[in-house]
Write a protein that holds these residues in place. Sequence first.
Motif, PDB file in Angstrom:
ATOM      1  N   PRO A 182     -35.759 -94.465 -39.609  1.00 24.38           N
ATOM      2  CA  PRO A 182     -36.271 -93.086 -39.732  1.00 24.38           C
ATOM      3  C   PRO A 182     -37.631 -93.478 -39.063  1.00 24.38           C
ATOM      4  CG  PRO A 182     -35.294 -93.887 -41.814  1.00 24.38           C
ATOM      5  CD  PRO A 182     -35.212 -95.184 -40.819  1.00 24.38           C
ATOM      6  N   CYS A 186     -41.618 -92.628 -42.921  1.00 20.97           N
ATOM      7  CA  CYS A 186     -40.561 -91.640 -43.418  1.00 20.97           C
ATOM      8  C   CYS A 186     -39.226 -92.036 -44.081  1.00 20.97           C
ATOM      9  CB  CYS A 186     -40.483 -90.603 -42.534  1.00 20.97           C
ATOM     10  SG  CYS A 186     -41.764 -89.770 -41.777  1.00 20.97           S
ATOM     11  N   GLY A 187     -39.239 -93.657 -44.353  1.00 20.16           N
ATOM     12  CA  GLY A 187     -38.249 -94.172 -44.842  1.00 20.16           C
ATOM     13  C   GLY A 187     -38.025 -95.720 -44.839  1.00 20.16           C
ATOM     14  N   VAL A 221     -34.269 -91.493 -46.665  1.00 21.27           N
ATOM     15  CA  VAL A 221     -35.463 -90.884 -46.014  1.00 21.27           C
ATOM     16  C   VAL A 221     -36.179 -89.984 -46.947  1.00 21.27           C
ATOM     17  CG1 VAL A 221     -35.825 -88.680 -44.288  1.00 21.27           C
ATOM     18  CG2 VAL A 221     -33.842 -90.409 -43.845  1.00 21.27           C
ATOM     19  N   CYS A 225     -37.774 -85.981 -40.837  1.00 24.54           N
ATOM     20  CA  CYS A 225     -37.994 -86.655 -39.635  1.00 24.54           C
ATOM     21  C   CYS A 225     -36.842 -86.794 -38.600  1.00 24.54           C
ATOM     22  CB  CYS A 225     -38.438 -87.887 -39.970  1.00 24.54           C
ATOM     23  SG  CYS A 225     -37.313 -88.977 -40.828  1.00 24.54           S
ATOM     24  N   VAL A 227     -34.409 -89.610 -36.972  1.00 22.63           N
ATOM     25  CA  VAL A 227     -33.797 -90.979 -37.334  1.00 22.63           C
ATOM     26  C   VAL A 227     -33.002 -91.820 -35.917  1.00 22.63           C
ATOM     27  CG1 VAL A 227     -31.960 -92.233 -38.770  1.00 22.63           C
ATOM     28  CG2 VAL A 227     -33.409 -90.455 -39.663  1.00 22.63           C
TER      29      VAL A 227
END
Length: 261
Positions: A182, A186-187, A221, A225, A227
Amino acid sequence: MAFLTKALDVIREREKQDSDRQHTFFDCTNLPDLAAERIASFLDGKDLISLGNTCKFWNEVSQRNTIWKTLVEKRFGRKVILDSRSSQIEYKRCYFKLAESKKSATAFHVAWLNGSYLKKVKDKESEFGEVIQLRSACKLQIYDFFLGVLPGKYSLVWRMKFDRVYAHGLNSQGTIRFIARPEKGCGNELCSKWTEDDLKNAESQHGSGEWYVQTMGDFEVTATCKVKVEIIGRVERWCGGISWDYAELRPRNLMVNTQNT
């Protein structure tokens, strides 16, 4: 007596007014167009479809191309629209195409796709009709982006096939890596490392020349966003005998056991 009759009339009138209030409802057809479009723009694609099924008014609103354009921009970014070569885009179709969680391997950016090292091959058993085949190479770099991935937990899945697989020079740490990454902040990243033994064991388990779905691992996530999904590798000598059909970001609540397909 006249007093009682008048009192009963007043009571009946109040009861009628109360009953009328209970049956009062909001008439959405009185909404200005801009207000209706503004409300619809806060939904995602599936919710907008559901809203359109409630009545004729919202059905008409949900078909407007301008609303779907807004949804595409909000989830997938304005660059998607700017990069489009057509001025006549059906944004509803564009939205759901971009929202697909499964992507053909032939849609990925593939380094050394020259027919000698890697090549595109037509395959009747492929869901997309064409696959990427690794013939013989010492480096791998295959990647693409899934746009507008919503918050949640996912599994990275590859549909793949082995045919007398080999990977001379892979060390015990594993140098063929399957990655889901991500955007920053965002993860968390997934990186699954495979050794030559892993590849050969998978071929032994699922059969030579047989397509199967392989779960590489899970990741999360935390905000909408893009990935990056990637296969990268470098071996001391050569590797080959692997084909890829598609990659999928599979929501955890839809997980099924890995099986031949």
